[in-house]
Each structure stands twice: as C-alpha cells, then as structure tokens.
Design a protein around this motif. Structure first.
Motif, mmCIF file in Angstrom:
data_model
loop_
_atom_site.group_PDB
_atom_site.id
_atom_site.type_symbol
_atom_site.label_atom_id
_atom_site.label_comp_id
_atom_site.label_asym_id
_atom_site.label_seq_id
_atom_site.Cartn_x
_atom_site.Cartn_y
_atom_site.Cartn_z
ATOM 1 N N VAL B 377 11.531 -39.003 -33.982
ATOM 2 C CA VAL B 377 12.359 -39.167 -32.775
ATOM 3 C C VAL B 377 11.539 -38.947 -31.588
ATOM 4 O O VAL B 377 11.269 -39.417 -30.667
ATOM 5 C CB VAL B 377 13.290 -38.092 -32.923
ATOM 6 N N SER B 378 10.170 -38.240 -31.585
ATOM 7 C CA SER B 378 9.405 -37.823 -30.663
ATOM 8 C C SER B 378 8.627 -39.143 -30.536
ATOM 9 O O SER B 378 8.224 -39.374 -29.453
ATOM 10 C CB SER B 378 8.620 -36.694 -30.626
ATOM 11 N N ALA B 379 8.372 -39.788 -31.707
ATOM 12 C CA ALA B 379 7.660 -41.239 -31.649
ATOM 13 C C ALA B 379 8.109 -42.158 -30.873
ATOM 14 O O ALA B 379 7.527 -42.883 -30.184
ATOM 15 C CB ALA B 379 7.095 -41.531 -33.163
ATOM 16 N N ILE B 380 9.373 -42.338 -30.746
ATOM 17 C CA ILE B 380 10.223 -43.055 -30.106
ATOM 18 C C ILE B 380 10.051 -43.010 -28.728
ATOM 19 O O ILE B 380 9.664 -44.146 -27.956
ATOM 20 C CB ILE B 380 11.738 -43.055 -30.446
ATOM 21 N N ALA B 381 10.173 -41.786 -28.414
ATOM 22 C CA ALA B 381 10.043 -41.497 -26.811
ATOM 23 C C ALA B 381 8.394 -41.728 -26.398
ATOM 24 O O ALA B 381 8.600 -42.192 -25.387
ATOM 25 C CB ALA B 381 10.465 -40.020 -26.573
#
Lengths: 122, 518
Positions: B377-381
């Motif tokens: 999820v942090s990789a998406i941002a």
C-alpha cells in the motif's frame, strides 16, 4: 487435578464494530478450554457422539463463536472465511495479534480480546 | 496458510506455511528494550514508542510546507504560517486522528504554556508525542514557541442534503469538536451550499445574473439558461440524480466537498487546508482517481496548491496549500492511535448506492491487500509520488479547478466514435436515433450553442458523461444545475467568447466602414 471445562475471557469491540453486536461494547464470555481439532466443526449437538477434544480454544474459534452466538447482523462485515474481515484489527491483551500468532493464539483465562474496525474511512 | 501455484486438495506441499508478519524479533525496533505491542509494515513497536513514531511522521509531512517558502532541506527557521488553518473534518478515523494530532501539536491548552506532553499525562492511559518540554526552550515568548497558526478552524460538510432521508449529523460533529478540541473553532457547511447563491456571496464569490444548466445527455454538455426557482437542496439532488454512473456519485460529492472547503478556507484567510487522508485512503484515492480518468492530476491527489481563478493574475495572492499530513500513516496506525488515546470515532455516514462504485471496490481491494501485503500500500503511494504529467497545463477545469490537460477533446475525437449517424454503427442504449439526427442537425447550424466540455478536465468530463454498459435511465429533463463557482466563471467566459452574428458584427464596426459607391 482436573482441567476446568471453560475459561473466561473478556471481549471488547471498537470503531463502530459494536453496532453489529447489539450495540454492546463489552462481553464476558465462557468458552470451552478444548475444542475439536477440526476447526470447522460446530459445538456438539444432543444426539451426535461427543467429539474428541484435543485442541486449545484459539482466536479462530472465538471468531466463529462470536459469529454464531452474538453477531446480530451483516456477518460479512465481521468475518471473511475463518478470520476477520480485512480492516479489522485484533488486540490480545493490548498487543497486536500479529505478534501472538493471529488466529492460532491459544486463549487463556482472563484474556482481553479487542476487535477494532478501521472501516470508518478518513 | 497461503496457497501456492499447486492444488492444495491433492498436493500437500502446495500449502506454504504462513510467515510471521514481523521481520525478526518481537522486541521494539525503536527502544530495543520493550516487547512490541504493534506491527506496522513488518516493523515492531512498543506502546510508548508508537506514539512518537506516528507524531514524527505527521510532523515530517506537514512542517516543511508551513512557512511561505517550503523547506528544501533540514528546517532551521521557526515555523510561522502566513494565514490561519482550516481542517477538513468528515467524522472518519483519519479526520479524528488528524484533529487530535493538530490539537496536541499546535493548539495546546493556554494554561499549559504549550506543553503538549502535560495534556497527555492527564488521561494517564494515552500514548504521547515526543518530549515537547525539551524542545520548547527559551521561554513562552520566544519566537520558537509562538503559535504556528494564530487561529485554527474545523469545517464539517454535511452531505445529507444530497440524499433524502439521510441523517443530519452536524450537531453530533459540533459537540465532538467543541468538547474534545475547544481550541479549534467549528464551522458547519452543507453540500447544497455549492448551489446556494447566498453561501457563494458569503464566502466572497461573485454573484452573476442568472444561472446555467447543462444538458448531460450530450457529449458537448450544451449550456442553457436556468429557468424557474429551486432550492439549493433541490439543485443538488437534481445534479446527483443526473450523474450517469454509481461511480460518478462519490466522485462528484468529493469534488463539491473539496471546493466548499477551499472557498471556506479562502474566505477565512487560511493558508493551509489539512485533510485526514491516511496512507491507505491516499492509495485508494490514487488508484480510484486514475481509473476514473484523473491521471493528469495524480500529483494534486497527494498534495496541491490552490489559487482561486479570479486572483490567478495577482501575484500577491498566497496559494492555499492542501496538505494530507497523515499520508505516511496507515489506517492501522490511525486506529491504534485512536484506540490507545481513547478517541471517539463517529464514523462517516454511508450514502446509498456507493457500494458498487469504483471507489468502494478499490477500497475493498486495497484493505485486503494491506492485510496480506502491508508494504504494498505504501508502495502505491510512493510510486504515484514519482509520476508527473509530460506537459504543464496553464488552464484549469471549471468544475474541480485542478489543472486541465490541453487538447483532450481532440484526443478523444481521434480515439472514440463521436457520431452515430452512420447506420452501420449501433449506438449504445442511452442514445436514441432521433436524438442523434436532431443533434447532428443542430451541430451543423451556423451558431453552435456553447458547451461546457472544452472547459472541463478529462476526469470531470468523464464523471458527467461516461455511460454504464447497461445503459442509463433517461429522464425527460436532462438539464443539470451547476455549482455557483461554475456559474460565476461561465458568465465571464461566455460573455467573452460568444460568437457574434453578422448584423451585430457590422453594427460594432459601423463607424469604420467605408460607404459603398452608389
């Protein structure tokens, strides 16, 4: 020395999850110490032969127990398969259940289990 | 147990043992002494270290953008915002955590002389920020210890006016803010304010004679004058009811809410608008926005600076910075912060019909992903933060007021069927043959009626015109009202670009014409 047949645990709901449980935030539950090894088995009924009880009650059992005995509405908002729905946090004695083995954590007398929903958005 | 590529019913080795969610040990990674209490993206923290960790992430995101000149490197100057502060409040988890963090960090009770940690100890059970006392050196009148924002306000936008029968929760939110965050002023707004001339006038907008409506059954979104009297709530409900898909409804509500917050911030001389978007919510909105045609504005989805259209030519106008200080803090961290600090979360009211929209489906996907693969999820941002459009746009969408990609209609004409007049092409269910011929005929006329389409960004045009594959129910009246800020700019735009007839043109240059020889 005999093993007590049940153990008492405290369950609390937060983040709006209590709305699914008759709007009651706290429960004190007595659940069996040992459960059948087949986790999908339901509690024994009258005519069926008594199952072999060999596995300590764990959180996976507790989730199923709550669903079958206390959940009042929309089970899809609480459970997904044998575990809780994504977005629901579980604390075991104020500690993240991911540090305690998640659903495999064996419940103990006096444990405090908290379910917190994060599905309220930002 | 996780499933590998094999069939677990027949191959016992096809089931892999579940890996623990934490990396090495259960000891806190920060103090390296206490047993951990929470796992955040594979990293273990104890309860006393968790609070400062969240507060540090919050400040690290927010503070470089407080001063007029953003800090490029480590901050050396004292923090001082050029205007006041406005917080957008929805009642959701992120909003409440944001209010709590802002209140503790920047608006401590006056009797505590700015010592946020003393407030923590009153509850006795909460988790604290970092040691404020040690940082507030130099006495209470030292410039370092002055308030960053002189004034802070919380704005709640009630959306119940869009859906008859929905509960109005304004008073509930007012009580929550007033009782828990008395240093912050509560401001209530309503979604129908977007269609209310009185509100528009109150926030300093330019009132125009007459309003416009837009025909949402045509791709060109033809405009016409609004006739008849309708209340703002009626206009809002009409606007929502004419949106073509379930996905468009939450998008439209989000855009209207954002603009109401921005105009409120402008009116109150706010330099910063803070939103409680968590890392998880940000990832959802990034994916959802891109899938709805908002890829050009992917940077604005994370952070943006807004200058009102009327004052873009004025260099003295300070832009309003829209910042999401929780964009590095996941939903799990927010929930743990709220739980350990005993914060009450009223929750966001669910509006009808949103479950099957792209936004809701993306939310379910991302929350499921976060449970099994927390770092993704942090990789998406982080990945979206690296994206930027190839070209810089000077024009802004009239509806959402974000940068609009130039030439988008030309591109759309090249890639899509724009005319169904060819009998070999079967039109979609929402288009009738009679309507096609009538429209084509009117299009071939001398004076084209003005349309909203050239003034919209791709995402807003898609929101207003995209069709469900199952077809869309057609109303007799497909003319939708428009928000006040659109009417205000349209009146200027149309007045300057309306095509003149030959007679009017001749009249305007009459004095310069040479008389024809008899």
């Amino acid at each position: 020395m005999s093993t007590p047949p049940t153990l008492t645990i405290n369950v609390e709901f937060g983040g709006g999850l209590e709305l699914l449980f008759a709007n009651q935030r706290k429960y004190q539950l007595s659940i069996p110490v040992l459960i059948p090894p087949d986790t999908t088995a339901t509690p024994p009924s009258g005519s069926a032969p008594p199952p072999i009880l060999s596995k300590p009650a764990d959180i996976t059992f507790l989730i199923r127990y709550l669903k079958e005995n206390h959940l009042k509405e929309r089970p899809e908002l609480f459970v997904e398969g044998e575990t809780v729905r994504p977005g629901i946090l579980v604390l075991v004695n104020d500690t993240d259940w991911e540090l305690e083995g998640e659903g495999d954590y064996a419940l103990k007398e006096g444990d405090e289990i908290v379910f917190i929903s994060t599905l309220h958005g930002g | 147990m996780s499933e590998s590529c094999g069939n677990p019913n027949f191959e016992s080795e096809a089931l892999m043992s579940r890996r623990p969610k934490y990396d090495k040990t259960k000891i806190c990674v920060r103090c390296k002494l206490a047993m951990g209490s929470v796992v955040i993206r594979h990293v273990v923290y104890c309860k006393p270290c968790f609070g400062p960790m969240v507060a540090t992430k919050f400040r690290r995101t927010l503070e470089p953008h407080i001063n007029v000149t953003p800090d490029a490197g480590p901050r050396r100057k004292a923090l001082k915002a050029p205007g006041s502060l406005l917080l957008g409040f929805s009642g959701g988890l992120g909003s409440v955590v944001l209010l709590d963090l802002v209140n503790r960090s920047y608006f401590p009770p006056s009797n505590s002389t700015g010592d946020a940690s003393s407030e923590q100890t009153k509850s006795g059970n909460g988790i604290g920020l970092r040691d404020e006392k040690a940082e507030r050196r130099g006495g209470k009148d030292h410039p370092r210890n002055l308030r960053v924002w002189d004034k802070g306000s919380v704005c709640y936008v009630e959306i119940c006016g869009a859906f008859p029968g929905m509960r109005d929760r304004t008073e509930e939110m007012r009580d929550l803010v007033n009782s828990n965050f008395p240093q912050l002023e509560f401001i209530s707004a309503r979604l129908e304010d977007a269609f209310d001339d009185a509100w528009w006038n109150a926030v300093g907008g330019k009132l125009v004679d007459g309003a416009f409506r837009v025909d949402v059954s045509s791709e060109e979104l033809h405009l016409s004058a609004m006739s008849g009297e309708a209340t703002p709530a009626d206009r809002l409900q009409k606007y929502i009811s004419l949106l073509p898909t379930q996905t468009a409804i939450p998008s439209a509500i989000q855009d209207l809410t954002r603009l109401i917050l921005l105009h409120t911030a402008l009116y109150r001389n706010a330099s910063h608008l803070l939103l409680g978007t968590s890392l998880t919510s940000l990832s959802v909105s990034l994916i959802s926005s891109i899938s709805q045609g908002g890829g050009f504005n992917v940077r604005e989805e994370a952070q943006e600076e807004w200058i009102p259209p009327d004052s873009r030519s004025r260099p003295s106008q300070i832009p309003i910075r829209i910042i999401r200080p929780l964009r590095d803090v996941g939903l799990k961290e927010c929930a743990m912060w709220a739980w350990w600090n005993g914060l009450h979360i009223p929750g966001r009211e669910k509006h009808p019909g949103g479950k099957q929209g792209v936004g809701a489906l993306t939310y379910n996907f991302i929350t499921g992903l976060e449970r099994d693969f927390p770092s993704t999820v942090s990789a998406i941002a982080r990945t979206c933060a690296k994206l930027e459009p190839k070209q810089v746009s000077e024009s802004h969408c009239i509806l959402c007021q974000r940068p609009a990609q130039p030439g988008i209609q030309d591109w759309k004409e090249r890639i899509s069927i724009r005319s169904f007049i060819d009998s070999s092409i079967i039109p979609p269910p929402h288009v009738s043959r009679d309507g096609i011929f009538a429209k084509e005929k009117s299009d071939s006329g001398d004076l084209p009626s003005p349309g909203l389409t050239p003034l919209l960004c791709y995402a807003c045009h898609t929101t207003l015109t995209s069709r469900s594959p199952r077809g869309t129910a057609r109303n007799a009246d497909m003319a939708s009202p428009l928000p006040s800020w659109v009417n205000s700019r349209l009146s200027d735009s149309i007045a300057t670009t309306r095509k003149m007839g030959e007679g009017a043109m001749r009249d305007s240059i009459r004095d310069f014409l040479l008389e024809e020889d008899p």
